[in-house]
Scaffold this active site. Sequence first.
Site, PDB file in Angstrom:
ATOM      1  N   MET A  46       0.835  -1.201   0.000  1.00 46.58           N
ATOM      2  CA  MET A  46       0.000   0.000   0.000  1.00 46.58           C
ATOM      3  C   MET A  46       0.877   1.261   0.000  1.00 46.58           C
ATOM      4  SD  MET A  46      -2.697  -1.395   2.876  1.00 46.58           S
ATOM      5  CE  MET A  46      -3.908  -0.083   2.756  1.00 46.58           C
ATOM      6  N   HIS A  47       0.274   2.371  -0.405  1.00 49.80           N
ATOM      7  CA  HIS A  47       0.842   3.719  -0.286  1.00 49.80           C
ATOM      8  C   HIS A  47       1.920   4.087  -1.319  1.00 49.80           C
ATOM      9  CE1 HIS A  47      -1.089   3.890   3.670  1.00 49.80           C
ATOM     10  NE2 HIS A  47      -0.360   2.876   4.097  1.00 49.80           N
ATOM     11  N   ASP A  88      -2.558  -5.081  -0.081  1.00 48.26           N
ATOM     12  CA  ASP A  88      -2.057  -6.321   0.516  1.00 48.26           C
ATOM     13  C   ASP A  88      -2.796  -6.711   1.793  1.00 48.26           C
ATOM     14  OD1 ASP A  88      -0.901  -4.266   2.035  1.00 48.26           O
ATOM     15  OD2 ASP A  88       1.152  -4.950   1.750  1.00 48.26           O
TER      16      ASP A  88
END
Length: 495
Positions: A81-82, A240
Site C-alpha cells: 500500500m501507499h 495487501d
Amino acid sequence: MTQAAFIGIDIGTSSIKAVAVAPDGALLAVGNSPMTVDVKQPGWSEQRPEDWWAGTCSAIKQALAKIDSPEVLGVGLSGQMHSLVPLDDSQNVVRPAILWNDVRSSAEAAYVREMVGNESLRRLAGNPSLEGFTVTKLLWMRNNEPELFGRISQMLLAKDYIRYRLAGELGSEPSDASATLLFDIANSQWSEEMCGLLDINSGLLPPIIESAEIAGGITKSAAAETGLAEGVPVVGGGADNACAAIGAGVVSAGDALFSVGTSGTVVAPTDSPVTDPGMRIHSMRHATSGTWYLMGVVLSAGAALNWWRKSSGGPSFDDLVAEAANTAPGSGGVTFLPYLTGERTPHADANARGVFFGMHGGTERAHMTRAVMEGVSFALRDSLELMTALDVNPDEAVAVGGGASSAVWLQMLSDVANLPLRTVGPSEGAPLGAAMLAAVGAGEFEGVGEAGKAWLTDLRRVEPEAAVRTAYDDAYGRYRDLYPALREMFAAGES
C-alpha cells in the site's frame, strides 16, 4: 490434459510472489522473486517499478512451469500500500517509486494537517496525515523535484502499475485508493474536496474499478513476457492487507485478522464506514463491495523477536520460545515496548523506541523473551481495544504469519486479546486473496465469502484461558502506563 488455475500475484517489498490455485482451491504452484530496496538517504526507501515487472514475469513463469498444461482462467493482484508510482503522458515511469515506509515527507504530512485539519481529514479520508500515505510523497515531489512533478500525468500504486503492464489499462480500486489520503472512503470515490484543499489536479488520479471487476485482458506483449495466454482476464485486485484478510476468510463484520509477521496488524471488517474521532486507527474500504475495515498497525512484531534473538546471542527461535513457554504470564514483572522503529497504532510516534522495564536480580533470558512476545501481543491488543471502543466487536479472529505458526504465541495472543483464534490453510495470505478475487471476477464464485468457504480449511483453534486473564490484564496495565511516562523522553532523544 489441461489444469485450470487462477493466478494471484502479490507485489511485496521484499519479494514478488505468484500462486496458482485450482478452481477447487488446491494450491498448484508458487513462484517467488526477491526484491531489494534502495536507501539513498536515511529515511528514504525506493524501488524501481521495472524491477517489479521483471519479478512478476519471473514469478508467473516459475509457477506455470510447475503445472502440466496450465489453463489460466483469471489473474488477481495484491500489493504494498501507499507506494507512489508517477507516470508521464506516455505512461513511462517518471522516477523510482517512493515506498510506504519512506519517511522523507514529514513536512508535507504536517502541511496536509495544516491545510485540511484533522476533522476534515476524518470526514473526507477517514485517516490521519502520516508520512506513509501517498499524497505526502506526491507533495514532496512537488516541493523538491518540481521538474519531475511537472511531467506527471497519472499516479498509480504498486499493483496498479503491474496491472497496467499486464492488461494495458490504467486504474485503481477502493482498498488501495483508501491508502492515498485522497479517497473518500465513505462514498468510494476520489475526493475532489481534498484535491482542491491541497491544490492537486484530480486528473492525476486513475479511474476506480471494483476489486473483483475485470479491468482488461492480458495483452500480446505481456503474454510474450509472462507465459500467460493473451486475453486472460485481469481483475482490479486489492491492497495487501485487504487481500491477506480475504485470503484468510476475513470478509464480514464479526471477523478479524491478527497478523504477526515482520510487522503486525489487526484487521476487522465492518458493514459501514467507521472512523475513530482521534484517528488513532486506520479506516479503509475492503476489497469486497459494501464492506470496510478498521486496521491497526504494529511496526515491529516478529522483527522485535528477531532483534532479541540476535541481541541475546543468536539462539534458535524454537529454543527461545521453549524457554518463554516455561515462564509464567507477566514475565516476572518485565515489560517490553516493541517500538524499535517508532509506532503507528495507537501513538503515531516516529520517535518512540523499544524499552525493557522492570528487570531485577532474578530476571533471566526467558523472562525477557516472554516479555518481547507479550509486548507485541499487547500492542495488537491496543488496536483491538480501539476497535471495541468504536463498537466493532469481533467474535473470533484468524491468526496468520510466523507468530501464528507458534503454538505458544498463538495461545498467548488468544489469552491477551480474550478472543478465540484459529489458523487456516492454505496459508498463502495476500496472493491467495488476489487469486480469490480473480475467481470471483471470472464467475467461479459469487463473492469472496463463497470462495473462502470453498478454498480454506481450519487447521488449529485455541480458546482464551480464563486462569491467566488477571495476570495478563495486570501486565497490560503496566504496558499501557509505560509509553505515556516516556513520551517526552522519546521526543527529546536521538533517533
